[in-house]
Design an enzyme around this catalytic site. Structure first.
Site, PDB file in Angstrom:
ATOM      1  N   CYS A 258       0.815  -1.231   0.000  1.00  0.00           N
ATOM      2  CA  CYS A 258       0.000   0.000   0.000  1.00  0.00           C
ATOM      3  C   CYS A 258       0.843   1.274   0.000  1.00  0.00           C
ATOM      4  O   CYS A 258       0.307   2.358  -0.247  1.00  0.00           O
ATOM      5  CB  CYS A 258      -0.924   0.014   1.199  1.00  0.00           C
ATOM      6  SG  CYS A 258      -2.287  -1.130   1.030  1.00  0.00           S
TER       7      CYS A 258
HETATM    8  N1  COA Z   1     -20.398  -9.025   7.075  1.00  0.00           N
HETATM    9  C1  COA Z   1     -20.969  -9.052   8.303  1.00  0.00           C
HETATM   10  N2  COA Z   1     -20.265  -9.213   9.434  1.00  0.00           N
HETATM   11  C2  COA Z   1     -18.926  -9.373   9.313  1.00  0.00           C
HETATM   12  C3  COA Z   1     -18.279  -9.383   8.077  1.00  0.00           C
HETATM   13  C4  COA Z   1     -19.075  -9.197   6.920  1.00  0.00           C
HETATM   14  N3  COA Z   1     -18.535  -9.156   5.694  1.00  0.00           N
HETATM   15  N4  COA Z   1     -16.958  -9.564   8.273  1.00  0.00           N
HETATM   16  C5  COA Z   1     -16.779  -9.679   9.589  1.00  0.00           C
HETATM   17  N5  COA Z   1     -17.965  -9.578  10.233  1.00  0.00           N
HETATM   18  C6  COA Z   1     -18.245  -9.670  11.677  1.00  0.00           C
HETATM   19  C7  COA Z   1     -17.234 -10.564  12.370  1.00  0.00           C
HETATM   20  O1  COA Z   1     -17.638 -11.914  12.304  1.00  0.00           O
HETATM   21  C8  COA Z   1     -17.277 -10.027  13.782  1.00  0.00           C
HETATM   22  O2  COA Z   1     -18.395 -10.567  14.443  1.00  0.00           O
HETATM   23  P1  COA Z   1     -18.356 -10.892  16.020  1.00  0.00           P
HETATM   24  O3  COA Z   1     -18.148  -9.562  16.680  1.00  0.00           O
HETATM   25  O4  COA Z   1     -19.692 -11.496  16.251  1.00  0.00           O
HETATM   26  O5  COA Z   1     -17.201 -11.833  16.204  1.00  0.00           O
HETATM   27  C9  COA Z   1     -17.534  -8.532  13.595  1.00  0.00           C
HETATM   28  O6  COA Z   1     -18.088  -8.393  12.275  1.00  0.00           O
HETATM   29  C10 COA Z   1     -16.279  -7.688  13.705  1.00  0.00           C
HETATM   30  O7  COA Z   1     -15.258  -8.239  12.833  1.00  0.00           O
HETATM   31  P2  COA Z   1     -13.837  -7.576  12.687  1.00  0.00           P
HETATM   32  O8  COA Z   1     -13.050  -8.349  11.677  1.00  0.00           O
HETATM   33  O9  COA Z   1     -13.240  -7.386  14.038  1.00  0.00           O
HETATM   34  O10 COA Z   1     -14.283  -6.178  12.045  1.00  0.00           O
HETATM   35  P3  COA Z   1     -13.573  -4.775  12.137  1.00  0.00           P
HETATM   36  O11 COA Z   1     -14.445  -3.853  12.864  1.00  0.00           O
HETATM   37  O12 COA Z   1     -12.157  -4.883  12.560  1.00  0.00           O
HETATM   38  O13 COA Z   1     -13.604  -4.322  10.594  1.00  0.00           O
HETATM   39  C11 COA Z   1     -12.075  -4.165   8.761  1.00  0.00           C
HETATM   40  C12 COA Z   1     -12.935  -5.081   9.607  1.00  0.00           C
HETATM   41  C13 COA Z   1     -11.272  -5.020   7.802  1.00  0.00           C
HETATM   42  C14 COA Z   1     -12.992  -3.236   7.975  1.00  0.00           C
HETATM   43  C15 COA Z   1     -11.147  -3.309   9.638  1.00  0.00           C
HETATM   44  O14 COA Z   1     -10.518  -4.131  10.597  1.00  0.00           O
HETATM   45  C16 COA Z   1     -10.087  -2.584   8.878  1.00  0.00           C
HETATM   46  O15 COA Z   1     -10.356  -1.854   7.926  1.00  0.00           O
HETATM   47  N6  COA Z   1      -8.835  -2.674   9.346  1.00  0.00           N
HETATM   48  C17 COA Z   1      -7.713  -1.996   8.761  1.00  0.00           C
HETATM   49  C18 COA Z   1      -7.394  -2.686   7.501  1.00  0.00           C
HETATM   50  C19 COA Z   1      -6.276  -2.056   6.736  1.00  0.00           C
HETATM   51  O16 COA Z   1      -6.007  -0.902   6.804  1.00  0.00           O
HETATM   52  N7  COA Z   1      -5.656  -2.873   5.974  1.00  0.00           N
HETATM   53  C20 COA Z   1      -4.663  -2.435   5.123  1.00  0.00           C
HETATM   54  C21 COA Z   1      -4.916  -3.178   3.887  1.00  0.00           C
HETATM   55  S1  COA Z   1      -3.875  -2.618   2.662  1.00  0.00           S
END
Ligand code: COA
Length: 385
Positions: free
Chosen positions: A166
């Site tokens: 990235c």
């Molecule tokens: N639809 C519905 N629910 C979902 C889901 C989806 N597609 N994906 C995950 N969930 C659920 C999970 O099962 C979890 O449920 P639980 O609380 O019952 O266990 C809940 O949502 C939270 O999941 P989590 O993975 O902790 O979500 P989050 O709030 O961390 O958001 C991201 C996920 C990826 C959006 C976020 O972590 C993020 O953007 N992180 C930074 C990523 C980044 O910058 N990456 C660099 C890439 S280049």
């Protein structure tokens, strides 16, 4: 470039002369994406119903458009090949393989973005010295994508590929700036074609919504030859800290263990929550330290063009840097319509949201991501227009 300009004594001061953007025509909304994902889940669970009932396999769970927008800020993304991505039986981009005598797909969209940057700068391609193709994935091992782009544009010089995930574009800008500072080049194109739909696991509920496709280009030049309106590069800073929290094990040695060649780790995988928690403080501190080194009061920054991965991350980082909650004007969002476009995200934000700034305004282009890696480019507008 006029001959008189070519003969101008170089300053060794790097500037951004112009940027370019290629946006694929097709888009996928969260609702379309989730409908396709959920159809895949239903098919999978039906096909494996007996194993699931016997407790030998786990049922897959539906995705949700509400979750995606709330957790990431993403509402839609552009892609190069929509129908096969949304087809539950395929869920990957598809197009006919190109022959060696045709322009590669990555080169094609990189060239489109580069041509726009050159046109905006009023620069003739023959007066560019180097092309860096800075992106998260390369279409092949060699010859370099950058050399193909160089050839397609008619540039006499050199080119090479670089991958810092990235942060590829900001690492490319510093590399280009260093060529200018050292007097080894006058004009360098940093091209970032990001076809992230090729590395995204569209069947992974945790990440299927993250990425979009795009290409950007940044023309970095010596101030002596730059157009009247440009952006002085006040300082660049790069940082890397090893982490497995964003990882993709695809590579040429996969054929040494063919039994795992199709495993999920051969596509993008992340521990999103850990990334969020670890990268936000690292990047905020890096920006503040670099502002201090450059004697820039961070509260006076007119605009932050931040990496576009997660709206919540950008809210926290911009708050720490500016000392207050940033408005959309101070820290513009493009991930709502582009998704995460890897290294291109902060460049798209800059490209789409800089015309209104006035001479003397100072801003920051900043990227962060896998590695971990982070890059800052502080810029100041010169000239009106
Ligand atoms: N639809 C519905 N629910 C979902 C889901 C989806 N597609 N994906 C995950 N969930 C659920 C999970 O099962 C979890 O449920 P639980 O609380 O019952 O266990 C809940 O949502 C939270 O999941 P989590 O993975 O902790 O979500 P989050 O709030 O961390 O958001 C991201 C996920 C990826 C959006 C976020 O972590 C993020 O953007 N992180 C930074 C990523 C980044 O910058 N990456 C660099 C890439 S280049």
């Amino acid at each position: 470039m006029q001959n008189s300009q070519l003969q101008t004594a170089l300053t060794g001061r790097p500037v951004i002369s112009a940027t370019g953007l290629f946006t694929p025509a097709e888009t996928i909304t969260n609702d379309e994406l989730v409908a396709s994902f959920n159809a895949f889940v239903d098919r999978h669970n039906t096909a494996h119903a007996d194993a699931i009932a016997a407790g030998e396999a786990e049922a897959l769970t539906h995705s949700s458009a509400e979750f995606i927008e709330k957790a990431s800020g993403i509402k839609a993304r552009h892609v190069m090949s929509k129908a096969p991505i949304l087809d539950p039986a395929t869920m990957a981009p598809r197009w006919a393989e190109r022959g060696n005598d045709e322009l590669s797909v990555m080169a094609e969209i990189g060239v489109a973005a580069a041509r726009q940057a050159l046109a905006r700068a009023g620069r003739d391609a023959k007066d560019v010295d180097a092309v860096l193709c800075a992106a998260s994935n390369m279409e092949r091992a060699y010859p370099a994508m950058a050399i193909e782009i160089q050839q397609a544009l008619g540039i006499d010089g050199f080119g090479f590929d670089m991958n810092v995930a990235c942060s590829s574009a900001t690492f490319g800008i510093q590399t280009a700036a260093d060529y200018i500072r050292a007097g080894n080049a006058r004009s360098v194109l940093v091209v970032s074609p990001e076809i992230t739909s090729g590395h995204l696991n569209w069947r992974d509920r945790d990440s299927h919504f993250i990425f979009g496709d795009v290409a950007t280009a940044v023309l970095v030049e010596d101030a002596a030859i730059a157009p009247a309106q440009h952006w002085d590069i006040l300082g660049t800073k790069l940082k890397t800290v090893f982490s497995n929290n964003i990882r993709n094990n695809f590579g040429f040695l996969n054929r040494a263990h063919p039994e795992t060649a199709d495993n999920a780790d051969k596509l993008f995988l992340q521990e999103g929550r850990k990334v969020f928690k670890e990268v936000v403080p690292m990047v905020a501190q890096m920006i503040l330290d670099e502002a201090d080194r450059l004697a820039i009061d961070p509260h006076t920054l007119r605009r932050l063009w931040l990496h576009q991965a997660n709206a919540g991350m950008n809210r926290l980082i911009s708050h720490k840097v500016l000392g207050h909650e940033a408005s959309e004007d101070e820290s513009p969002t493009v991930l709502d319509t582009y998704g995460n476009t890897s290294s291109a995200g902060s460049i798209i934000a800059f490209h789409l949201h800089h015309d209104d700034l006035v001479a003397g305004d100072t801003g920051l282009i900043c990227s962060f991501g896998a590695g971990y890696s982070a890059g800052t480019v502080f810029v100041r507008k010169v000239g009106q227009g």
